[in-house]
Design an enzyme around this catalytic site. Structure first.
Site, PDB file in Angstrom:
ATOM      1  CG  HIS A  30      38.933  37.694  72.231  1.00  0.00           C
ATOM      2  ND1 HIS A  30      38.873  38.167  71.033  1.00  0.00           N
ATOM      3  CD2 HIS A  30      38.758  38.888  72.941  1.00  0.00           C
ATOM      4  CE1 HIS A  30      38.472  39.455  71.008  1.00  0.00           C
ATOM      5  NE2 HIS A  30      38.365  39.757  71.979  1.00  0.00           N
ATOM      6  CE  LYS A  54      34.267  47.094  70.340  1.00  0.00           C
ATOM      7  NZ  LYS A  54      35.208  46.788  70.783  1.00  0.00           N
ATOM      8  NE  ARG A 103      44.145  43.971  73.333  1.00  0.00           N
ATOM      9  CZ  ARG A 103      43.244  44.378  72.638  1.00  0.00           C
ATOM     10  NH1 ARG A 103      43.381  44.152  71.316  1.00  0.00           N
ATOM     11  NH2 ARG A 103      42.444  45.226  73.138  1.00  0.00           N
ATOM     12  CB  SER A 141      38.104  42.220  67.244  1.00  0.00           C
ATOM     13  OG  SER A 141      38.152  41.244  68.240  1.00  0.00           O
TER      14      SER A 141
HETATM   15  P1  ADP Z   1      35.557  45.047  74.250  1.00  0.00           P
HETATM   16  O1  ADP Z   1      35.125  43.841  75.082  1.00  0.00           O
HETATM   17  O2  ADP Z   1      36.305  46.116  74.794  1.00  0.00           O
HETATM   18  O3  ADP Z   1      34.622  45.704  73.077  1.00  0.00           O
HETATM   19  P2  ADP Z   1      37.176  43.162  72.754  1.00  0.00           P
HETATM   20  O4  ADP Z   1      36.129  42.102  72.450  1.00  0.00           O
HETATM   21  O5  ADP Z   1      38.238  43.406  71.755  1.00  0.00           O
HETATM   22  O6  ADP Z   1      36.813  44.520  73.273  1.00  0.00           O
HETATM   23  O7  ADP Z   1      38.071  42.594  73.882  1.00  0.00           O
HETATM   24  C1  ADP Z   1      37.588  41.977  75.126  1.00  0.00           C
HETATM   25  C2  ADP Z   1      38.620  41.847  76.248  1.00  0.00           C
HETATM   26  O8  ADP Z   1      39.645  40.997  75.762  1.00  0.00           O
HETATM   27  C3  ADP Z   1      39.497  43.103  76.538  1.00  0.00           C
HETATM   28  O9  ADP Z   1      39.780  42.998  77.831  1.00  0.00           O
HETATM   29  C4  ADP Z   1      40.734  43.210  75.621  1.00  0.00           C
HETATM   30  O10 ADP Z   1      41.795  43.945  76.321  1.00  0.00           O
HETATM   31  C5  ADP Z   1      40.870  41.463  75.715  1.00  0.00           C
HETATM   32  N1  ADP Z   1      41.559  41.307  74.427  1.00  0.00           N
HETATM   33  C6  ADP Z   1      41.624  41.598  73.154  1.00  0.00           C
HETATM   34  N2  ADP Z   1      42.523  41.048  72.362  1.00  0.00           N
HETATM   35  C7  ADP Z   1      43.298  40.306  73.298  1.00  0.00           C
HETATM   36  C8  ADP Z   1      44.358  39.568  73.178  1.00  0.00           C
HETATM   37  N3  ADP Z   1      45.006  39.717  71.873  1.00  0.00           N
HETATM   38  N4  ADP Z   1      45.198  39.078  74.116  1.00  0.00           N
HETATM   39  C9  ADP Z   1      44.695  39.296  75.270  1.00  0.00           C
HETATM   40  N5  ADP Z   1      43.471  40.016  75.646  1.00  0.00           N
HETATM   41  C10 ADP Z   1      42.882  40.410  74.506  1.00  0.00           C
END
Ligand code: ADP
Length: 176
Positions: A30, A54, A103, A141
């Site tokens: 992130h 979630k 990803r 995460s």
């Molecule tokens: P969500 O917002 O779908 O509940 P997350 O907080 O895990 O889930 O991820 C938010 C955004 O960040 C999504 O677009 C996800 O694909 C992206 N993301 C999560 N982990 C990574 C990573 N390791 N590298 C690049 N982008 C990521």
């Protein structure tokens, strides 16, 4: 103001972008996306989604605090929290760009569908996806939480203050 800055400003038609996510917790992946978005847009808001469908480990306030500490070195990045529709939040703050990270093929399916829904709900908004950097492309995460819950080392996946917060949550402060 130097020439390149003037050219940049002239080309910068989208001054504000929102990077909405659960950030439960924020990972190095992130942070990488946030830093790269900050190099493209004049201002980026990292918007912590209040109640995603979630199970969450950290409260909204905790997640926002961890995010703030993770991006404090980026002067054009702000942190906020929101509830309700992401596009409504974007409309409220006047953003026409949502940033997301991609990803793998599995992310693409989900992001593609969400981008269309966002666009349908708020036609002025567009989604800009940044490809995950290679070193973070397998990072999530949920993997961070699973490893931390089992007492594994997550130092290569999250910033030090996030690793501390995870140890605290799982009652492993002695490992610090
Ligand atoms: P969500 O917002 O779908 O509940 P997350 O907080 O895990 O889930 O991820 C938010 C955004 O960040 C999504 O677009 C996800 O694909 C992206 N993301 C999560 N982990 C990574 C990573 N390791 N590298 C690049 N982008 C990521």
């Amino acid at each position: 103001m130097c020439c390149s800055r003037i050219v940049y400003r002239a080309l910068c038609i989208m001054p504000l972008a929102v990077y909405p996510a659960s950030f439960d917790p924020i990972t190095l992946g992130h942070m990488d996306v946030a830093a790269r978005a900050a190099a493209i847009f004049e201002t980026v808001i990292l918007a912590v989604y209040d109640r995603p469908l979630k199970n969450l480990l950290f409260s909204t306030a905790e997640r926002a605090e961890l995010v703030s500490a993770a991006v404090e070195h980026l002067p054009n990045v702000r942190v906020d929290t929101y509830s309700g529709l992401t596009v409504e939040y974007a409309r409220r703050v006047g953003a026409k760009v949502l940033v997301r990270g991609l990803r793998a093929a599995t992310d693409f399916e989900h992001e593609f569908q969400m981008a269309h829904l966002h666009h349908r709900l708020y036609p002025e908004v567009d989604v800009v996806c940044l490809m995950a950097s290679q070193e973070y492309s397998l990072l999530s995460s949920s993997a961070v939480k699973e490893i931390a819950a089992l007492g594994g080392n997550v130092d290569f996946m999250v910033a030090p203050h996030v690793a501390d917060a995870l140890r605290c949550k799982y009652g492993r402060e002695e490992a610090v």
